[in-house]
Design an enzyme around this catalytic site. Structure first.
Site, PDB file in Angstrom:
ATOM      1  N   GLU A 152       0.786  -1.250   0.000  1.00 44.49           N
ATOM      2  CA  GLU A 152       0.000   0.000   0.000  1.00 44.49           C
ATOM      3  C   GLU A 152       0.813   1.293   0.000  1.00 44.49           C
ATOM      4  O   GLU A 152       0.627   2.141   0.868  1.00 44.49           O
ATOM      5  CB  GLU A 152      -0.950  -0.002   1.210  1.00 44.49           C
ATOM      6  N   GLU A 268      -6.057 -10.863  -1.087  1.00 49.12           N
ATOM      7  CA  GLU A 268      -6.889 -10.636   0.105  1.00 49.12           C
ATOM      8  C   GLU A 268      -8.361 -10.578  -0.270  1.00 49.12           C
ATOM      9  O   GLU A 268      -9.093  -9.670   0.152  1.00 49.12           O
ATOM     10  CB  GLU A 268      -6.472  -9.334   0.808  1.00 49.12           C
TER      11      GLU A 268
HETATM   12  C1  XIL Z   1      -6.019  -6.460   8.543  1.00 49.20           C
HETATM   13  C2  XIL Z   1      -6.334  -7.615   9.485  1.00 49.20           C
HETATM   14  O1  XIL Z   1      -7.228  -8.496   8.854  1.00 49.20           O
HETATM   15  C3  XIL Z   1      -6.915  -7.072  10.779  1.00 49.20           C
HETATM   16  O2  XIL Z   1      -7.080  -8.117  11.731  1.00 49.20           O
HETATM   17  C4  XIL Z   1      -6.002  -6.002  11.357  1.00 49.20           C
HETATM   18  O3  XIL Z   1      -6.609  -5.430  12.500  1.00 49.20           O
HETATM   19  C5  XIL Z   1      -5.706  -4.917  10.338  1.00 49.20           C
HETATM   20  O4  XIL Z   1      -5.175  -5.517   9.166  1.00 49.20           O
HETATM   21  N1  XIL Z   1      -4.865  -4.845   3.875  1.00 49.20           N
HETATM   22  C6  XIL Z   1      -3.843  -5.676   4.298  1.00 49.20           C
HETATM   23  C7  XIL Z   1      -4.047  -6.561   5.457  1.00 49.20           C
HETATM   24  O5  XIL Z   1      -2.798  -5.753   3.623  1.00 49.20           O
HETATM   25  O6  XIL Z   1      -2.861  -6.790   6.170  1.00 49.20           O
HETATM   26  C8  XIL Z   1      -5.118  -6.014   6.373  1.00 49.20           C
HETATM   27  O7  XIL Z   1      -5.342  -6.960   7.415  1.00 49.20           O
HETATM   28  C9  XIL Z   1      -6.382  -5.705   5.591  1.00 49.20           C
HETATM   29  C10 XIL Z   1      -6.111  -4.654   4.559  1.00 49.20           C
END
Ligand code: XIL
Length: 358
Positions: A152, A268
Site C-alpha cells: 500500500e 486478500e
Molecule cells: C487487517 C487484518 O485483517 C486485521 O485483523 C487487522 O486489525 C488490520 O489488518 N490490507 C492488508 C491486510 O494488507 O494486512 C489487512 O489486514 C487488511 C487490509
C-alpha cells in the site's frame, strides 16, 4: 465378459469425473493455488484446521508476520505466533505467502524515530529496514515461497504535485516523509532479494482495479523494473463489494498488470454486501444487516465475475487468497458476509459458485 467389465469400469470412471471437485484447491489445481489468511484459532482448533487443510493449498498469516507483530522493539523479536503458522504449513505441505515485510500500518514505529522522537535519517531508516527484512526472510526461507515486500504505497484520490511540481502518487507515509522519494520501496525489494534470491517478491495494494490507482501502480512498477529493482509480481488485494469493481475494470487491471509482471496474485479477496471497499474498514462492520436474496445473488454474481477473470488469466495468476477463513473470522465483521464459509464454518451457496464453475 471382459468387454462388459471394461464398459462397467468406463462407466464408473465417467460417473467419477462428473462428480463436482471435492475442494476449492482441487477445483482449481490446474489453474492456480487457492489460499486463505489465517489467525491462530484457525490453525489450533481441530475442525477449523481440518477445513484449512481440506480446502486450501496456500496460506497467509493475517497479522502474525507483520512488522509490529514480530519486531515490536529494536532488540525484541516475537516469533511464537508466526512460527506456529510456519510449522502448520511445513507439517501439512501448504505453501506460505509472506505478508508483509513493510507497511505503513502495523509497522515497527520505532524504526522511524531516534531517542528524542525525531525522525531518523534516511540512511538509518534503510539500515533498520535491511536488518528487519533480512532477519524475517532468513527465518522463513524454507517455507515462504513469496513475500509481499511493500504494502500500500500508492495514494488514493486526486492527483497531487510535489514541491517541484512533479506528480506525487505516493502515500504520505512516514517512509515518504523521511525519504521524499520512492527510494524506500526500491531498497526494500533489494534487501529482500539479497536475503532470498529464490522467493518471489510482490508489490501489494488495494483499490487496484480503480483505473487511476491502477495507472499509478503500473507507472511505478514499470519504472522500477526498468531500473532493475527485483519485483516479480503484483498483489491485487481484492477487497471488493457486491457492486464493484465491474468485471471490465477487474479484467482491465489484470491485463495491465500482466503486461508488466509474470506473477499476479489476488492476495486478500473478500466481497462485502455493502458499498464499502478497499484497504480500510471505513464506516461500519455492517452490524445487524440481514442478507437478503438480492444481496446474496449479487454476491454470487460478483464472485463468479472475479473468478472468470482469474481463470482467463491463469497463465499469470498463480494464487487467489481469501482474506479470512469464514464470515466469523472476517476483519470486516460477520455481518458483511464476505466469504465462502459462514460463521459456523459451513460452505455457503457462494462456495459452490466458486468451486463448481462450468
Ligand atoms: C487487517 C487484518 O485483517 C486485521 O485483523 C487487522 O486489525 C488490520 O489488518 N490490507 C492488508 C491486510 O494488507 O494486512 C489487512 O489486514 C487488511 C487490509
Amino acid at each position: 465378459m471382459r468387454k462388459l467389465l471394461l464398459l462397467a469400469l468406463a462407466a464408473v470412471a465417467l460417473t467419477a469425473s462428473a462428480q463436482p471437485p471435492s475442494s476449492l484447491k482441487d477445483a482449481y489445481k490446474d489453474l492456480f493455488m487457492m489460499g486463505v489468511a489465517v489467525n491462530q484459532r484457525n490453525i489450533t482448533d481441530s475442525a477449523q484446521s481440518a477445513l484449512v487443510v481440506r480446502e486450501f493449498s496456500s496460506m497467509t498469516a493475517e497479522n502474525d508476520m507483520k512488522p509490529a507483530s514480530v519486531h515490536p522493539r529494536p532488540d525484541t523479536w516475537t516469533w511464537e505466533r508466526a512460527d506456529r503458522i510456519a510449522d502448520f504449513c511445513r507439517h501439512h505441505g501448504i505453501k506460505l505467502r509472506g505478508h508483509t515485510l513493510m507497511w505503513h500500518n502495523q509497522m515497527c514505529d520505532w524504526m522511524f524515530y531516534d531517542a528524542d522522537h525525531r525522525f531518523v535519517s534516511k540512511d538509518t531508516l534503510f539500515q533498520r529496514m535491511r536488518q528487519h527484512i533480512h532477519t524475517v526472510v532468513n527465518r522463513y526461507k524454507d517455507i515462504v515461497y513469496c513475500w509481499d515486500v511493500f504494502n500500500e504505497c500508492i495514494a488514493d484520490g486526486p492527483r497531487r504535485l510535489d514541491a517541484d511540481g512533479h506528480d506525487q502518487p505516493l502515500r504520505e507515509s512516514k517512509f515518504y516523509q523521511i525519504c521524499h522519494s520512492d527510494e524506500f520501496i526500491r531498497k526494500a525489494f533489494e534487501y529482500a532479494r539479497e536475503a532470498d534470491p529464490d522467493a518471489l517478491l510482490f508489490y501489494n495494494d488495494y483499490n487496484e482495479c480503480d483505473p487511476v490507482k491502477c495507472d499509478r501502480i503500473c507507472t511505478m512498477i514499470r519504472s522500477m523494473k526498468a531500473d532493475g529493482v527485483p519485483i516479480d509480481g503484483i498483489g491485487m488485494q481484492g477487497h471488493y463489494n457486491i457492486y464493484g469493481p465491474s468485471e471490465a475494470d477487474i479484467e482491465n487491471a489484470v491485463s495491465r498488470y500482466a503486461d508488466i509482471v509474470d506473477h499476479i496474485h489476488m492476495t486478500e479477496l473478500d466481497i462485502r454486501v455493502n458499498r464499502e471497499m478497499g484497504g480500510q474498514l471505513q464506516h461500519s462492520d455492517n452490524a445487524g444487516a440481514t442478507l437478503t436474496d438480492t444481496l446474496l445473488r449479487r454476491q454470487q454474481a460478483q464472485y463468479a465475475a472475479v473468478f472468470r477473470v482469474m481463470r482467463r488469466h491463469a497463465d499469470k495468476v498463480d494464487c487467489v487468497t481469501f482474506w479470512n477463513l469464514s464470515d466469523r473470522d472476517s476483519w470486516l465483521g460477520p455481518d458483511n458476509y464476505p466469504l465462502l464459509f459462514d460463521r459456523n464454518y459451513q460452505p455457503k451457496p457462494v462456495y459452490h459458485t466458486v468451486r463448481d464453475f462450468e
